[in-house]
Design a protein around this motif. Structure first.
Motif, short mmCIF file in Angstrom:
data_model
loop_
_atom_site.label_atom_id
_atom_site.label_comp_id
_atom_site.label_asym_id
_atom_site.label_seq_id
_atom_site.Cartn_x
_atom_site.Cartn_y
_atom_site.Cartn_z
N ALA A 116 0.84 -1.20 0.00
CA ALA A 116 0.00 0.00 0.00
C ALA A 116 0.87 1.25 0.00
CB ALA A 116 -0.94 -0.01 1.21
N GLY A 117 1.94 1.25 0.78
CA GLY A 117 2.84 2.40 0.83
C GLY A 117 3.54 2.62 -0.49
N ALA A 118 4.01 1.55 -1.12
CA ALA A 118 4.69 1.66 -2.41
C ALA A 118 3.71 2.13 -3.48
CB ALA A 118 5.31 0.32 -2.80
N GLY A 119 2.48 1.61 -3.43
CA GLY A 119 1.47 2.05 -4.39
C GLY A 119 1.16 3.53 -4.24
N PHE A 120 1.06 3.99 -3.00
CA PHE A 120 0.80 5.41 -2.77
C PHE A 120 1.94 6.25 -3.32
CE2 PHE A 120 1.55 9.24 -0.27
CZ PHE A 120 0.36 9.91 -0.50
N ARG A 121 3.17 5.84 -3.04
CA ARG A 121 4.33 6.62 -3.52
C ARG A 121 4.37 6.67 -5.04
NH1 ARG A 121 6.38 4.23 0.88
NH2 ARG A 121 7.42 2.55 -0.22
N ALA A 122 4.04 5.56 -5.69
CA ALA A 122 4.03 5.54 -7.16
C ALA A 122 2.95 6.49 -7.70
CB ALA A 122 3.80 4.12 -7.67
N ARG A 123 1.77 6.45 -7.11
CA ARG A 123 0.70 7.36 -7.56
C ARG A 123 1.07 8.81 -7.26
NH1 ARG A 123 -2.22 3.58 -4.80
NH2 ARG A 123 -2.88 5.10 -3.26
N LEU A 169 3.55 9.97 -9.86
CA LEU A 169 2.89 10.20 -11.14
C LEU A 169 2.10 11.50 -11.11
CD1 LEU A 169 2.21 9.32 -13.98
CD2 LEU A 169 0.32 7.97 -13.04
N CYS A 170 1.36 11.74 -10.05
CA CYS A 170 0.59 12.98 -9.94
C CYS A 170 1.51 14.20 -9.97
CB CYS A 170 -0.27 12.97 -8.67
SG CYS A 170 -1.65 11.83 -8.78
N ARG A 171 2.61 14.13 -9.25
CA ARG A 171 3.55 15.25 -9.27
C ARG A 171 4.08 15.50 -10.68
NH1 ARG A 171 6.89 14.04 -3.71
NH2 ARG A 171 5.40 15.05 -2.33
N PRO A 230 2.32 19.21 -17.06
CA PRO A 230 1.57 19.11 -18.31
C PRO A 230 0.12 19.58 -18.16
CG PRO A 230 2.86 17.14 -18.00
CD PRO A 230 2.99 17.95 -16.74
N LEU A 231 -0.50 19.29 -17.02
CA LEU A 231 -1.88 19.75 -16.81
C LEU A 231 -1.94 21.27 -16.80
CD1 LEU A 231 -4.83 19.17 -16.20
CD2 LEU A 231 -4.23 19.04 -13.78
N GLY A 232 -0.99 21.89 -16.11
CA GLY A 232 -0.93 23.36 -16.11
C GLY A 232 -0.71 23.92 -17.50
N MET A 255 6.71 10.14 -18.97
CA MET A 255 6.71 8.68 -19.06
C MET A 255 8.13 8.13 -18.96
SD MET A 255 3.65 7.87 -21.71
CE MET A 255 3.79 6.12 -21.43
N THR A 256 9.08 8.81 -19.58
CA THR A 256 10.48 8.37 -19.51
C THR A 256 10.98 8.44 -18.07
OG1 THR A 256 10.92 9.06 -21.77
CG2 THR A 256 12.83 8.85 -20.32
N ARG A 257 10.67 9.53 -17.37
CA ARG A 257 11.10 9.65 -15.97
C ARG A 257 10.44 8.60 -15.09
NH1 ARG A 257 10.73 14.87 -17.53
NH2 ARG A 257 8.75 15.30 -16.52
N MET A 258 9.25 8.16 -15.44
CA MET A 258 8.56 7.12 -14.68
C MET A 258 9.10 5.73 -15.04
SD MET A 258 6.63 8.82 -12.69
CE MET A 258 5.63 7.57 -11.96
N GLY A 259 9.94 5.66 -16.09
CA GLY A 259 10.56 4.39 -16.47
C GLY A 259 9.91 3.69 -17.65
N ALA A 260 8.90 4.32 -18.26
CA ALA A 260 8.24 3.71 -19.41
C ALA A 260 9.05 4.00 -20.68
CB ALA A 260 6.82 4.26 -19.57
#
Length: 169
Positions: free
Chosen positions: A43-50, A53-55, A60-62, A94-99
């Motif tokens: 759960a902690g790792a999932g939160f950190r990943a989300r 990604l949000c950060r 781009p949203l702005g 996406m590149t920074r996230m590892g994709a």
């Protein structure tokens, strides 16, 4: 004497059984605690990943919101420039996230269902690679991606159709 010895052995066996029962109970309890701990870690790792990604998506949203608020949407060249910049920004996220995009060479790569998803079959006459053999990728419709060398999205492709045979008259 045999009876005494049997009673001693019986008492020792009872102690062993009690000890094993307690040990099994302890192991089961540790297994439950470990499972709960693993759930907490996941759960902690999932939160950190989300959170990461949000950060990453805030910028781009702005940019999208600023483009809509300030850009002249009637000027297609300005809109195209903004969209190209936004696409580059999102690719960077996406590149920074590892994709990583899955490489495809249209006209050369054969269709591979483990990597590609066929979304269109193109007749040789309508293909950008009319001489390509059947089941060759002739166009990438949408990029596919891997994350940590595992596929997260297949490449959506158009493939070359087999030439149709004329029926004898």
């Amino acid at each position: 004497m045999n009876r005494e010895r049997l009673e001693q052995i019986s008492a020792l066996l009872e102690e062993v059984v009690e000890g094993n029962t307690a040990l099994v109970s302890d192991v089961r309890g540790m297994g439950a605690e470990l499972s709960a701990l693993r759930g907490d870690l996941d759960a902690g790792a999932g939160f950190r990943a989300r959170q990461d990604l949000c950060r990453e998506l805030v910028g781009p949203l702005g940019a999208i919101e600023a483009m809509v608020d300030r850009a002249d949407l009637g000027d297609t060249a300005v809109v195209a420039g903004h969209l190209r910049g936004l696409a580059a920004t999102l690719r960077g996220v996406m590149t920074r996230m590892g994709a990583e995009p899955v490489p495809v060479v249209p006209g050369a790569d054969r269709f591979d269902p483990a990597v590609h998803r066929c979304v269109e079959v193109v007749a040789p006459a309508d293909s950008p690679f009319p001489a390509a053999p059947p089941h060759t990728v002739v166009r990438v419709v949408e990029d596919g991606y891997t994350l940590d060398r595992r596929q997260i999205l297949p490449v959506q492709v158009a493939i070359q159709a087999a030439t149709t045979r004329r029926q004898p008259d």
